[in-house]
Design a protein around this motif. Structure first.
Motif, short mmCIF file in Angstrom:
data_model
loop_
_atom_site.label_atom_id
_atom_site.label_comp_id
_atom_site.label_asym_id
_atom_site.label_seq_id
_atom_site.Cartn_x
_atom_site.Cartn_y
_atom_site.Cartn_z
N THR A 326 0.79 -1.22 0.04
CA THR A 326 -0.14 -0.35 -0.04
C THR A 326 1.15 1.17 -0.01
OG1 THR A 326 -1.57 -1.20 0.68
CG2 THR A 326 -1.51 1.18 1.38
N VAL A 327 2.03 1.54 0.76
CA VAL A 327 3.19 2.77 0.76
C VAL A 327 3.68 2.26 -0.52
CG1 VAL A 327 5.17 3.26 1.61
CG2 VAL A 327 3.04 2.01 3.08
N ASN A 328 3.90 1.22 -1.15
CA ASN A 328 4.84 1.88 -2.64
C ASN A 328 3.71 2.22 -3.52
OD1 ASN A 328 6.61 0.50 -0.78
ND2 ASN A 328 6.37 -1.70 -1.80
N ASN A 329 2.66 2.35 -3.65
CA ASN A 329 0.94 1.84 -4.59
C ASN A 329 1.11 3.86 -4.19
OD1 ASN A 329 -0.57 2.38 -6.68
ND2 ASN A 329 -2.18 1.68 -4.73
N LEU A 330 0.51 3.92 -2.93
CA LEU A 330 0.32 5.45 -2.68
C LEU A 330 1.47 6.80 -2.88
CD1 LEU A 330 -1.01 5.14 0.99
CD2 LEU A 330 -2.70 5.79 -0.89
N GLY A 331 2.55 5.84 -3.08
CA GLY A 331 4.17 6.89 -3.87
C GLY A 331 3.84 7.10 -5.06
N THR A 332 3.56 5.72 -5.71
CA THR A 332 3.53 5.96 -6.89
C THR A 332 1.87 7.39 -7.73
OG1 THR A 332 4.10 3.77 -7.36
CG2 THR A 332 3.58 4.41 -9.18
N THR A 333 1.13 6.56 -6.85
CA THR A 333 0.24 7.28 -7.31
C THR A 333 0.74 8.92 -6.41
OG1 THR A 333 -1.35 5.73 -6.53
CG2 THR A 333 -2.37 8.05 -6.44
N LYS A 334 1.15 9.36 -5.49
CA LYS A 334 1.56 10.14 -5.74
C LYS A 334 2.29 11.32 -6.16
CE LYS A 334 4.10 14.00 -1.55
NZ LYS A 334 4.57 12.94 -0.82
N GLU A 335 3.15 10.57 -6.94
CA GLU A 335 4.26 10.73 -8.21
C GLU A 335 3.62 11.88 -9.16
OE1 GLU A 335 8.04 8.93 -10.25
OE2 GLU A 335 7.72 8.05 -8.10
#
Length: 386
Positions: A326-335
């Protein structure tokens, strides 16, 4: 030629104002790095950008929330790791106690460590907490993490009660998992009664022997009276004391009273001594059987507890891995969202510098032309001079 209205000057001034405004806007964009510094720069873009900024901020906080969730899970899982180690040691002790070479005293000594570990499992369950929130002391306690920027984007983790009673299936203090036979007082009570009875009878018989006397010569003419307790003790020892009122009545007439008495009394002493020994042996054997039974039951209970802890740790591990993704996905989405917002909000410095240069040149040119336009009416003076 007209002097009241200088059309050329008015036209030039209009161009100068536009160039100055454009130059000012370029300066604002270049100095701030933002393409939109006020709503007038791009009203629609501003609305879209502000919505994206809200999402980006929410994603940033959601990432922190998910990381806090990972920390909470790691705290609980770390405590359960220690609980696993304790259960493993308790199982070793139970296996040791199940061996028939141990006495009741040995099992009591082993049980001291067993009970101490039992209490430590309870302490871990009570004291394990994250940010003052207890983690392991409630049945099916749910923790909900906000892992998205919008409403309803949550994830829940359930942690069961991990105290010793819950893990080992203990419903009351009486059925607490134990290695010591002290908890089997009811089962051993009949043996204690037998030991007590045999010991009392032997003690009473000893008192009768004192009355008869160690010198059997005295017994030949002994007129020592026997009471009901004496007669009962003699009967328990195998000496028929029915109808006897004194010592000399105990032995058949016509025989050697001394040798007959010696043999009979010696046999009675041996019989009662053996009765006490047999009663104690029976209790020891029963205690050994109960001790090994307790240990075997403990092994089964501990195996169940180990499985419960393993299942809970597996759930926590799965939740932790999910939160990591989830943290990785949130980081990608935010980017990606930040990149999209940047295209709307941020200025292209090269392009804006080009616009600034153009506006700067136009401003200088318009200023020069305004000076020329203002000088044009002066030619009227030549007409007036004639």
């Amino acid at each position: 030629m007209r002097i009241n209205t200088n059309v050329a000057a008015l036209n030039t001034y209009s161009r100068l104002t536009a160039a100055t405004t454009s130059k000012s806007n370029s300066l604002a964009k270049l100095s701030s790095g933002s393409r939109i510094n006020k709503a007038g720069d791009d009203a629609a873009g501003l609305a879209i950008s502000e919505k994206m900024k809200g999402q980006i901020g929410g994603l940033t906080q959601a990432t922190r929330n998910a990381q806090d969730g990972v920390s909470l899970i790691q705290t609980a899982e770390g405590a359960l790791n220690e609980t696993h180690s304790i259960l493993g040691r308790m199982r070793d002790l139970a296996v040791q106690s199940a061996n028939g070479t141990l006495s009741s005293d040995d099992r009591s000594a082993v049980n001291k460590e067993f009970n101490a570990l039992h209490k430590e499992i309870d302490r871990i369950s009570t004291d394990t907490e994250f940010n003052t929130k207890k983690l392991l002391n409630q049945d099916d306690q749910s923790f909900t993490f906000q892992i998205g920027a919008n409403e309803g984007q949550t994830m829940s983790v359930t942690i069961g009660k991990m105290d010793a009673s819950s893990l080992l299936g203990e419903t009351t203090t009486a059925n607490q998992v134990n290695l010591d036979v002290a908890s089997n007082a009811t089962e051993l009570a009949t043996f204690d009664t037998a030991i007590s009875g045999a010991t009392t009878t032997a003690s009473n018989y000893s008192a009768v022997l004192t009355k008869i006397g160690t010198d059997l010569t005295v017994a030949k003419s002994s007129t020592t009276a026997l009471d009901a307790t004496d007669i009962a003790a003699l009967s328990a020892a195998g000496i028929d004391a029915t109808g006897a009122t004194k010592v000399s009545d105990l032995f058949a007439s016509g025989k050697s009273l001394e040798s007959d008495a010696a043999k009979t009394l010696a046999d009675g002493t041996d019989k009662l001594s053996k009765a006490v020994t047999d009663a104690q042996t029976a209790k020891d054997q029963a205690a050994d059987t109960l001790g090994r039974s307790n240990a075997s039951k403990a092994i089964t209970s501990i195996d169940g507890a180990i499985k419960k802890v393993s299942d809970q740790r597996a759930d926590l591990g799965a939740a932790q891995n999910r939160l990591t993704h989830t943290v990785n996905n949130l980081g990608t989405t935010k980017e990606n969202l930040s990149e999209a917002n940047s295209r709307i909000r941020d200025v292209d410095m090269a392009e804006e510098m080009m616009n600034f240069t153009k506006s700067n040149i136009l401003t200088q040119a318009a200023t020069s032309m305004l000076a020329q336009a203002n000088a044009m009416p002066n030619s009227v003076l030549s007409l007036l001079q004639g």
